[in-house]
Scaffold this motif. Structure first.
Motif, mmCIF file in Angstrom:
data_model
loop_
_atom_site.group_PDB
_atom_site.id
_atom_site.type_symbol
_atom_site.label_atom_id
_atom_site.label_comp_id
_atom_site.label_asym_id
_atom_site.label_seq_id
_atom_site.Cartn_x
_atom_site.Cartn_y
_atom_site.Cartn_z
ATOM 1 N N ASP A 219 -39.181 32.229 13.272
ATOM 2 C CA ASP A 219 -39.244 32.753 11.913
ATOM 3 C C ASP A 219 -40.376 33.758 11.762
ATOM 4 O O ASP A 219 -40.202 34.824 11.150
ATOM 5 N N ALA A 220 -41.544 33.427 12.307
ATOM 6 C CA ALA A 220 -42.690 34.333 12.222
ATOM 7 C C ALA A 220 -42.424 35.610 13.013
ATOM 8 O O ALA A 220 -42.793 36.726 12.588
ATOM 9 N N LEU A 221 -41.776 35.458 14.163
ATOM 10 C CA LEU A 221 -41.457 36.636 14.973
ATOM 11 C C LEU A 221 -40.482 37.558 14.241
ATOM 12 O O LEU A 221 -40.696 38.781 14.179
ATOM 13 N N LEU A 222 -39.429 36.980 13.678
ATOM 14 C CA LEU A 222 -38.435 37.793 12.979
ATOM 15 C C LEU A 222 -39.044 38.483 11.766
ATOM 16 O O LEU A 222 -38.746 39.652 11.486
ATOM 17 N N GLU A 223 -39.919 37.797 11.042
ATOM 18 C CA GLU A 223 -40.569 38.405 9.887
ATOM 19 C C GLU A 223 -41.407 39.603 10.307
ATOM 20 O O GLU A 223 -41.378 40.659 9.669
ATOM 21 N N ALA A 224 -42.153 39.458 11.405
ATOM 22 C CA ALA A 224 -42.973 40.568 11.890
ATOM 23 C C ALA A 224 -42.109 41.744 12.312
ATOM 24 O O ALA A 224 -42.412 42.916 12.001
ATOM 25 N N GLU A 225 -41.022 41.466 13.021
ATOM 26 C CA GLU A 225 -40.151 42.546 13.486
ATOM 27 C C GLU A 225 -39.517 43.286 12.304
ATOM 28 O O GLU A 225 -39.411 44.512 12.304
ATOM 29 N N CYS A 226 -39.108 42.525 11.272
ATOM 30 C CA CYS A 226 -38.483 43.158 10.115
ATOM 31 C C CYS A 226 -39.483 43.988 9.311
ATOM 32 O O CYS A 226 -39.109 44.995 8.701
ATOM 33 N N GLN A 227 -40.737 43.585 9.301
ATOM 34 C CA GLN A 227 -41.756 44.389 8.635
ATOM 35 C C GLN A 227 -42.063 45.662 9.420
ATOM 36 O O GLN A 227 -42.436 46.680 8.843
ATOM 37 N N ALA A 228 -41.897 45.611 10.742
ATOM 38 C CA ALA A 228 -42.154 46.790 11.566
ATOM 39 C C ALA A 228 -40.992 47.771 11.496
ATOM 40 O O ALA A 228 -41.185 48.986 11.405
ATOM 41 N N TYR A 229 -39.762 47.248 11.556
ATOM 42 C CA TYR A 229 -38.559 48.087 11.548
ATOM 43 C C TYR A 229 -37.827 47.828 10.244
ATOM 44 O O TYR A 229 -37.087 46.854 10.120
ATOM 45 N N HIS A 230 -37.999 48.721 9.282
ATOM 46 C CA HIS A 230 -37.641 48.364 7.909
ATOM 47 C C HIS A 230 -36.896 49.432 7.148
ATOM 48 O O HIS A 230 -36.551 49.228 5.984
ATOM 49 N N GLY A 231 -36.644 50.590 7.734
ATOM 50 C CA GLY A 231 -35.997 51.651 6.978
ATOM 51 C C GLY A 231 -35.382 52.686 7.886
ATOM 52 O O GLY A 231 -35.313 52.527 9.111
ATOM 53 N N ALA A 232 -34.907 53.771 7.283
ATOM 54 C CA ALA A 232 -34.275 54.842 8.040
ATOM 55 C C ALA A 232 -35.330 55.654 8.796
ATOM 56 O O ALA A 232 -36.440 55.856 8.320
ATOM 57 N N GLY A 233 -34.954 56.130 9.975
ATOM 58 C CA GLY A 233 -35.846 56.948 10.793
ATOM 59 C C GLY A 233 -36.149 56.282 12.118
ATOM 60 O O GLY A 233 -35.769 55.135 12.369
ATOM 61 N N THR A 234 -36.829 57.010 12.983
ATOM 62 C CA THR A 234 -37.176 56.449 14.293
ATOM 63 C C THR A 234 -38.240 55.370 14.134
ATOM 64 O O THR A 234 -39.026 55.375 13.186
ATOM 65 N N CYS A 235 -38.286 54.474 15.119
ATOM 66 C CA CYS A 235 -39.402 53.537 15.211
ATOM 67 C C CYS A 235 -40.693 54.347 15.291
ATOM 68 O O CYS A 235 -40.724 55.432 15.877
ATOM 69 N N THR A 236 -41.759 53.819 14.740
ATOM 70 C CA THR A 236 -42.952 54.647 14.571
ATOM 71 C C THR A 236 -43.918 54.609 15.744
ATOM 72 O O THR A 236 -44.916 55.329 15.727
ATOM 73 N N PHE A 237 -43.654 53.785 16.770
ATOM 74 C CA PHE A 237 -44.531 53.849 17.937
ATOM 75 C C PHE A 237 -44.159 55.066 18.778
ATOM 76 O O PHE A 237 -43.093 55.669 18.617
ATOM 77 N N TYR A 238 -45.050 55.422 19.709
ATOM 78 C CA TYR A 238 -44.816 56.619 20.511
ATOM 79 C C TYR A 238 -44.109 56.242 21.804
ATOM 80 O O TYR A 238 -44.675 56.241 22.888
ATOM 81 N N GLY A 239 -42.835 55.881 21.636
ATOM 82 C CA GLY A 239 -41.996 55.553 22.771
ATOM 83 C C GLY A 239 -41.127 56.733 23.143
ATOM 84 O O GLY A 239 -41.445 57.892 22.877
ATOM 85 N N THR A 240 -39.967 56.449 23.736
ATOM 86 C CA THR A 240 -39.126 57.527 24.244
ATOM 87 C C THR A 240 -38.545 58.372 23.122
ATOM 88 O O THR A 240 -38.463 59.598 23.244
ATOM 89 N N ALA A 241 -38.127 57.748 22.024
ATOM 90 C CA ALA A 241 -37.516 58.513 20.941
ATOM 91 C C ALA A 241 -38.469 59.572 20.404
ATOM 92 O O ALA A 241 -38.108 60.748 20.257
ATOM 93 N N ASN A 242 -39.691 59.171 20.119
ATOM 94 C CA ASN A 242 -40.640 60.143 19.577
ATOM 95 C C ASN A 242 -41.174 61.084 20.655
ATOM 96 O O ASN A 242 -41.524 62.238 20.352
ATOM 97 N N SER A 243 -41.223 60.621 21.904
ATOM 98 C CA SER A 243 -41.540 61.544 22.998
ATOM 99 C C SER A 243 -40.465 62.627 23.109
ATOM 100 O O SER A 243 -40.765 63.797 23.393
ATOM 101 N N ASN A 244 -39.189 62.249 22.893
ATOM 102 C CA ASN A 244 -38.116 63.243 22.859
ATOM 103 C C ASN A 244 -38.426 64.352 21.876
ATOM 104 O O ASN A 244 -38.230 65.548 22.154
ATOM 105 N N GLN A 245 -38.882 63.968 20.689
ATOM 106 C CA GLN A 245 -39.091 64.953 19.641
ATOM 107 C C GLN A 245 -40.230 65.906 19.989
ATOM 108 O O GLN A 245 -40.141 67.122 19.756
ATOM 109 N N LEU A 246 -41.310 65.368 20.554
ATOM 110 C CA LEU A 246 -42.384 66.250 20.999
ATOM 111 C C LEU A 246 -41.884 67.200 22.074
ATOM 112 O O LEU A 246 -42.187 68.403 22.052
ATOM 113 N N LEU A 247 -41.098 66.694 23.032
ATOM 114 C CA LEU A 247 -40.578 67.539 24.105
ATOM 115 C C LEU A 247 -39.718 68.665 23.553
ATOM 116 O O LEU A 247 -39.849 69.827 23.978
#
Length: 622
Positions: free
Chosen positions: A209-237
């Motif tokens: 329950d605590a894990l799911l709550e944290a994940e839902c607070q992190a990923y909560h709306g439209a747009g890319t995930c906000t960490f600097y992973g592959t998706a956002n690295s794509n955009q910089l590239l």
């Protein structure tokens, strides 16, 4: 801005040019021939054209039939399950309206699949992830195969989608192409806190329950995930390679500025068509200099390790041959200018607010670390990308990007970087060649020597962790995870247990022929090791208890012992079901698994360009 190119950047570029000379020339000739002999609508009969125009509104149909108006193709990765691609639902209408404003027509040429590694992590669907990039490239080619478009806009953001779109677009290198991003979601639960809760869950200290709550607070709306992973690295590239409009990467999905940029991208693509005065096809933008700029930008910001595969494949699609030696050499001279999670506490919204891509490009240009003399969709010269977009009285304009960092904890100037080198190392030795992302690894953890514990799946490692069998210094080897074995799924679920072991005071490292997430973090992980175990690579001969050494300072990956004994060992056989499981669609991708090239050659099963026919395999130092 400096016009003097750093000698190492110049040397790497010259090596790439020489290595790619034959394949690049053949590719450009193919593009010139396509423009001359197979340009839009050439060879199409009246029946062909009628089929293509049949569903258009009457006014648009009249423009194409009578006025011979320009026709803009839209290739979209829209679906409304994935947060990053949900905003694209309304973009075709914006693009059609923008095209009509300049007397043109726009049509959705086709859609491509878009899957999310965040949903499939640790599950069977993840084995389709890397090869979805090839499917996207093929889908892009199918969408454009009708040969009715004068220019193209590509709607895609995430991990395999952008590389796949670019790989497909480069098969139509005679066409102008503009990439259209959608932007990141608003900031939610800080990424560092999310990672903390994941680790607590892995060690049994909090429940689901605590894990799911944290994940839902992190990923909560439209747009890319906000960490600097592959998706956002794509955009910089895409931005630093000149395929976005300047400053487009990290503008939020909703609002007037994003809509204005989308409309401007459509009109700019049309302005670059062969029927105008400023013809600029994608084959001229994606050249050796642009590829080097992409590598430098990735290194300067601590971007995703996945691009040691994806950027290789994109380059090969343009007839350009790069390898991990190029990444390594450039990393030695490229300072780390950004601290964005997992390399820091900030997310990409903080990065953007602190100065973003424009600030980074300005700093790198001033240091002579980027080629300024490139072609871009915004016009000649990369200096144009040291600007950022704004709305002034409702009109889209550009102004100079900040010359000073807005937050010294997130963005550093070139003369006071977070690290004098980039965040990537080539690792080589008698266990093969791989890469390691060290920008998030503390210096005291960059050298690990310990006994090996060998696993043939990530689930087996997790089970051993749960049983307490890894509570010691250990170098974990997870093998049979390469493209030929099971499609090279990301192994991101290994991060919490390995992080917990490291936090407990153990010396811990991971060695694998698989991938880690673009959010690879604090545990040293040598990934993409080749030749992969399923091809008889050295990892197939490692046994429990063997002493291994991972030295990210010296760049060495070693089995310690008698070389003759190691060479004499019979390689372990792949798990029995490595090629046999047809569930969840995996059987459809057997052809890809059997024909995929190694990670250092891009991991693709496709013949992307003449580079695949002409270029010798990249050298492997064993």
């Amino acid at each position: 801005m400096s016009q003097t190119l750093d000698p190492a950047v110049r040397d790497v570029t010259e090596r790439i040019v020489e290595r790619s000379r034959a394949s690049r020339a053949a590719y450009l000739e193919r593009c010139a021939r396509a423009q001359r002999d197979q340009g839009p609508a050439q060879g199409l009969s009246c029946a062909n054209l009628a089929h293509g125009y049949a569903a258009l509104p009457a006014a648009d149909k009249l423009k194409l039939r009578v006025e011979h108006a320009l026709n803009l193709g839209i290739v979209t990765a829209y679906n409304d399950m994935l947060s990053a691609h949900q905003p694209y639902e309304r973009y075709p209408a914006l693009i059609r309206a923008a095209a009509r404003e300049v007397g043109a027509v726009a049509q959705v040429a086709g859609g491509v699949p878009a899957m999310c590694d965040g949903i499939t992590q640790g599950n069977p669907g993840m084995e389709l992830s890397l090869f979805s990039r090839d499917a996207i490239a093929m889908g892009t080619a199918i969408a454009l195969s009708h040969n009715t478009f004068d220019a193209v806009v590509m709607l895609g953001v995430c991990d395999k989608i952008v590389p796949g779109l670019v790989m497909g677009a480069l098969q139509f290198g005679h066409l102008p192409v503009v990439m259209v991003p959608a932007g990141p979601m608003a900031s939610g639960l800080p990424n560092k806190e999310k990672a903390r809760v994941r680790q607590l869950y892995a060690t049994g200290q909090v429940g689901r329950d605590a894990l799911l709550e944290a994940e839902c607070q992190a990923y909560h709306g439209a747009g890319t995930c906000t960490f600097y992973g592959t998706a956002n690295s794509n955009q910089l590239l895409m931005e630093i390679m000149g395929l976005h409009l300047p400053g487009a990467a990290f503008v939020p999905p909703e609002g007037g500025l994003r809509d204005a940029l989308t409309a401007a991208a459509a009109q700019r693509a049309l302005a670059l068509s062969a029927r105008g005065d400023g013809y600029l096809p994608i084959c001229r933008i994606v050249d050796e200099r642009a590829v080097v700029n992409g590598i430098v930008g990735l290194l300067a910001t601590g971007g995703s390790t996945n691009h040691t595969i994806h950027l290789v494949a994109m380059a090969r699609a343009a007839g350009i041959v790069i390898d991990w030696d190029d990444f390594d050499r450039l990393s030695r001279v490229t300072p780390l200018l950004a601290r964005v999670y997992p390399n820091g506490a900030a997310d990409v919204n903080h990065f953007h607010a602190a100065g973003g891509v424009g600030f980074v490009i300005r700093q790198l240009l001033n240091a002579g670390l980027l080629h300024e003399d490139v072609e871009t969709v915004a016009g000649p010269g990369l200096a144009r990308y040291a600007q950022e977009p704004v709305l002034h009285d409702g009109a889209l304009q550009w102004r100079e990007a900040p010359a000073q960092s807005g937050d010294a904890q997130v963005l550093a100037p070139i003369d006071a970087p977070f690290d004098p080198e980039g965040g990537l190392r080539l690792m080589s030795g008698n266990l093969g060649r791989g890469v390691i992302k060290v920008s998030a690894v503390a210096p005291e953890h960059r050298i690990v020597e310990a006994p090996a514990r060998v696993f043939d799946s990530q689930q087996a490692l997790q089970d051993a962790f749960t049983r307490g069998e890894l509570d010691r210094d250990v170098i974990v080897v997870v093998r049979f995870q390469g493209p030929n074995a099971n499609g090279m799924p990301e192994l991101h679920r290994l991060t919490p247990p390995l992080g917990a072991l490291q936090d407990a005071g153990h010396r811990v490292a991971l060695v694998t022929d698989g991938r880690m997430s673009g959010a690879s973090g604090k545990v040293p992980a040598v990934i993409h090791v080749g030749p992969e175990a399923s091809a008889g690579g050295p990892l197939a001969r490692v046994r429990d208890g063997d002493r291994l050494r991972v030295d990210a300072v010296a760049g060495t990956l070693a089995w310690l012992g008698d070389p003759a004994e190691f060479a004499a060992r019979a390689p372990a056989a792949p798990p029995q079901d490595a090629f046999a499981d047809y569930s969840l669609g995996r059987g459809l991708f057997g052809l890809f698994r059997r024909h995929a090239r190694g990670a250092e050659q891009g991991g693709s099963a496709l013949d992307l360009s003449e580079a695949d026919a002409m270029a010798a395999p990249a050298p492997r130092a064993l």
